[in-house]
Enzyme design. Structure first.
Site, mmCIF file in Angstrom:
data_model
loop_
_atom_site.group_PDB
_atom_site.id
_atom_site.type_symbol
_atom_site.label_atom_id
_atom_site.label_comp_id
_atom_site.label_asym_id
_atom_site.label_seq_id
_atom_site.Cartn_x
_atom_site.Cartn_y
_atom_site.Cartn_z
ATOM 1 N N GLY A 179 -25.974 13.274 75.597
ATOM 2 C CA GLY A 179 -26.952 14.480 75.796
ATOM 3 C C GLY A 179 -26.777 15.065 76.988
ATOM 4 O O GLY A 179 -27.148 16.268 77.018
ATOM 5 N N GLU A 180 -25.938 14.639 77.966
ATOM 6 C CA GLU A 180 -25.862 15.130 78.947
ATOM 7 C C GLU A 180 -24.837 16.500 78.846
ATOM 8 O O GLU A 180 -23.789 16.377 78.227
ATOM 9 C CB GLU A 180 -25.245 14.753 80.188
ATOM 10 C CG GLU A 180 -26.258 13.303 80.498
ATOM 11 C CD GLU A 180 -25.509 12.406 81.566
ATOM 12 O OE1 GLU A 180 -24.769 12.885 82.307
ATOM 13 O OE2 GLU A 180 -26.003 11.202 81.707
ATOM 14 N N SER A 181 -25.104 17.663 79.581
ATOM 15 C CA SER A 181 -24.261 18.952 79.238
ATOM 16 C C SER A 181 -23.024 18.666 79.689
ATOM 17 O O SER A 181 -21.928 19.073 79.172
ATOM 18 C CB SER A 181 -24.806 20.294 79.811
ATOM 19 O OG SER A 181 -25.092 19.946 81.298
#
Length: 830
Positions: A391-393
């Protein structure tokens, strides 16, 4: 169809001859028109060649898509829907496969249509609500398995797992008719000569595939198991499938090749990657698949540890030598890439981590993919199907950068640099979210997508047609951002299908098995437990004799395999279970025991089977001799054994076939009038009426049995006679030492139980019977008497010393001892 396939590769001379026949009668000069004739042949051939067949198959596949548009509710009448079009297409496809057979494999373009488009549509049609469509699809798949299974490994796995097993287990909300059709298809497949062996070798022993054989075995045993419900057609179908598998294995166990297992399961260190040298040579691939199955079992345990704690999981894998002592990125990447059952969320987090080791693993992971000749969206589907994008960019960026780098390496002719692949990949992910997220109200148009990707290819635009094709592909078929976790049977979407086709290119070849492959030992170890349980429950509930006979066939096949592979525990469990079905171990009164044993076929069939197993496979029987001998004692008490069984068992010249029954003993059928009045009327059958006249009371005037009652007793005796019980004791000289010792201990245990301080005549008669059998076994094994003499002597000594008053048991003991001495003197000086 076969003619059309052959036409594509025919010799031109055949067509030349046909042309000459057509033109020879009109006076045309052949030498002058040779070139025209050849051109005419080409024109005639064109409509009937392989390109035509490819188009026909593609057209028929397009007709199957009609089923996707049929909306059927839970209360709809399936017959009312128009099935003619898909059934017409399926019928033509089935005829083509039957007629063309293995010739399809000689034409790559036609085979590619079958592998991809046809099979994908078969998977979709197989989940149709119409049982008739499902039945036709199953018939096609059966023909494809028979003719082209070496070219359809991954496709067959997908159909069995995502259609047949899914429908049978009601994972699709399937109707009873669908379940029945799917079960019939599985049973038909299991009836194929080498199907189960090939499923085990190709899937259960492949670390990248599911355990198809194990799934089928557990599904059949579960479906045959009636839980709080009467037996149905589904239960019988599943039973037939189980018994078919077991009987097929039993038939082929004696013909197995002798292949050394040296090194197949021994590991002293880490092996980076295993490959089979020759899939056509059983001496090469059989040890290989055994080793891979062993690794797969350990990988399953390792995956479970990894899912609980990734760090400790990797340490555990190092401890069992599935990863090197010093972790390297390539080995960890291979573990992530090829191991089933891993948590895809944990893989994504690991690959997106900023740590140096994790970054190296990510790049090694991306190098395991081959993106040659793949469009960007297809490559992205394959890549993201192996883990869940974090989920983290920052993690997403690292992962997509590794993907873009790998794709550019193998498709550099499309883009000017890897940044183009990176930007366009991001754009496709954003488009996928935009088109398939219900919260996004205003969807991106094709023009918007093309405009967003202008001037990204080194300051130039990518071809509009290329971007348009990517746009429509994403809009029509969503990229699955949450991949399957390996549990259950997922719906086969296009993204998953693309992943399947990609897997087929890198999967191991399909192994063809013959009847001599020595794999049944491992297969039986998986199959035996649930199969015995399922068959036993069906045998307990069934009333029809044909169903009972099917169960008996399964029991005998299990006994044969257990003996062949020396699975003594399995055979003992089977015998104990069968002994319970005989009703001879149930504590009943004399008349109730006769009713129970004589009224229904179940008890009689179980009794015959128990003694058949004891005669054929006694060498492998150990602890269950006690149950077998308890059955013998019960038959003795019911006066259904030959009167001289013990004496004949000691006489090597006699056999059970020489028994001549004396005039039926009517003393056991006499009963007083008062006792007759007291017996309740619980059965109206012949055996029920017969049992009501059985009693030991002699105080009142006695009634003699009728001819019907004597005939009933004679009938039961004949059944017992066919069991050849005397051969068990007469042939004890051929038993292995351990089995012989267990048989002797079972008899001694029963004898002690009857002889200790009992004054009941019936018990003394049973003790005498036990002693006589024990003496006969001792005499038959006089050449190796030391194995059993210690136990036999202890029993004889105890009987003589414990009895204060002379009795029949002591007399028999003394005479038995003298008989043993008489027989042993010429052989044993000590």
């Amino acid at each position: 169809m076969k003619i059309l396939l052959q036409v594509g590769t025919q010799n031109e001379n055949h067509m030349n001859g046909s042309t000459q026949l057509k033109s020879g009668n009109v006076g045309i000069d052949e030498s002058e028109n040779k070139e025209d004739v050849q051109n005419g042949e080409i024109l005639m051939m064109a409509p009937f060649g392989i390109p035509c067949m490819v188009e026909i198959f593609q057209f028929l596949c397009s007709l199957l898509k009609v089923t996707e548009n049929i909306s059927i509710g839970p209360k709809s009448n399936m017959i009312a829907h128009d099935e003619d079009v898909p059934l017409f297409a399926l019928g033509l496809i089935n005829s083509a496969i039957e007629l063309g057979g293995s010739l399809f494999s000689k034409h790559p373009k036609l085979l590619a249509v079958i592998q991809d488009e046809l099979f994908y549509n078969l998977l979709q049609s197989g989940l149709s609500m119409s049982p008739l469509i499902l039945s036709t699809v199953c018939s096609i798949v059966l023909n494809l398995y028979y003719h082209l299974r070496t070219e359809l490994k991954v496709q067959l796995e997908a159909f069995i797992s995502c259609v047949l097993l899914k429908l049978v287990q009601s994972k699709h909300g399937s109707s009873y008719q669908q379940q029945e059709v799917a079960m019939e298809a599985l049973v038909d497949l299991c009836s194929q000569q080498m199907f189960v062996a090939e499923m085990y070798a190709n899937f259960d022993c492949d670390i990248t595939c599911s355990n198809v054989f194990e799934d089928i075995a557990y599904m059949l045993s579960k479906s045959a198991f009636p839980v709080n419900e009467p037996l149905s057609a589904m239960h019988i179908l599943a039973l037939n499938g189980l018994v078919s598998m077991i009987k097929g294995m039993a038939k082929r166990t004696c013909n197995e090749l002798s292949i050394s297992e040296e090194g197949s399961t021994n590991y002293e260190g880490y092996e980076a990657f295993l490959k089979c040298l020759n899939y056509n040579d059983p001496s090469s691939w059989i040890p290989f698949v055994r080793k891979m199955k062993h690794i797969k079992r350990k990988l399953t345990i390792g995956a479970d540890h990894f899912n609980r704690d990734p760090k400790k999981g990797l340490e555990f894998l190092q401890g069992i030598h599935l990863l090197p002592d010093k972790l390297d990125p390539k080995s960890v990447a291979s573990f992530f890439r090829y191991t089933n059952g891993l948590d895809k969320n944990l893989i994504g987090d690991f690959l997106g981590n900023h740590g140096e080791f994790c970054v190296h693993v990510l790049h090694e992971f991306s190098r395991t993919f081959d993106f040659h000749d793949m469009t960007l969206d297809s490559a992205l589907r394959v890549f993201l199907g192996t883990f869940r994008l974090p989920g983290e960019s920052q993690k997403i960026q690292r992962v997509i950068e590794a993907f873009a780098e790998r794709y550019y390496e193998q498709s550099s002719h499309i883009f000017c640099d890897r940044d183009v692949a990176l930007l366009l990949s991001y754009s496709l992910i954003m488009l996928n979210t935009d088109q398939h997220n219900a919260q996004v109200k205003k969807k991106m148009s094709e023009e918007d997508f093309i405009r967003n990707n202008r001037l990204i290819n080194g300051g130039k635009d990518l071809p509009r047609e290329y971007l348009s094709e990517l746009y429509h592909s994403i809009c029509k078929n969503e990229i699955q951002m949450i991949p399957d976790q390996g549990a259950g049977f997922p719906t086969m979407t296009l993204s998953r299908w693309i992943n399947m086709i990609y897997r087929s290119k890198e999967s191991a070849p399909f192994i063809l098995c013959d009847s001599r492959v020595p794999l049944y030992h491992d297969m039986f170890a998986i199959l035996s437990g649930p199969t015995i349980a399922a068959i036993s429950v069906v045998f307990y509930q069934a009333e029809q004799e044909n169903v009972l006979q099917t169960c008996i066939d399964g029991f005998l096949a299990i006994a044969k395999i257990s003996t062949h592979y020396r699975f003594g525990d399995i055979l003992d469990d089977l015998v104990v279970s069968l002994c319970k079905f005989t009703t001879l171990l149930t504590p009943l009164s004399f008349e109730d025991a006769i009713i129970s044993f004589g009224d229904g076929p179940r008890a009689r069939m179980a009794t015959t089977t128990v003694f058949t197993i004891a005669n054929r496979y006694g060498d492998c029987i150990h602890s269950s001799w006690r149950s077998i001998f308890d059955c013998v004692l019960s038959l003795h008490k019911l006066r259904l054994l030959p009167p001289s069984l013990a004496n004949d068992a000691a006489d090597e010249t006699n056999s059970s076939s020489d028994y001549v029954w004396s005039k039926p003993d009517t003393s056991s059928l006499l009963i007083s009038r008062t006792t007759l009045a007291a017996i309740p009327r619980r059965s109206f059958s012949l055996f029920g009426r017969f049992s009501q006249l059985l009693s030991f009371e002699v105080e009142e005037p006695l009634l003699h049995p009728t001819h019907e009652q004597l005939a009933a007793q004679q009938f039961l005796r004949e059944i017992v006679l066919k069991c050849h019980i005397d051969n068990i004791f007469m042939d004890s000289k051929f038993l292995q030492a351990e089995s012989l010792l267990q048989l002797v201990e079972a008899i001694i245990l029963a004898s002690v139980q009857f002889s200790k301080g009992s004054d009941i005549i019936e018990d003394e008669n049973s003790a005498v019977f036990c002693l006589e059998l024990l003496i006969s076994i001792t005499l038959n094994n006089r050449d190796r008497i030391l194995i059993i003499w210690k136990n036999v002597y202890k029993l004889i000594s105890d009987i003589v010393q414990q009895k204060a008053m002379p009795c029949a048991l002591v007399e028999k003991t003394v005479f038995g001892l003298l008989k043993i001495c008489q027989r042993l003197l010429p052989y044993k000086e000590n």
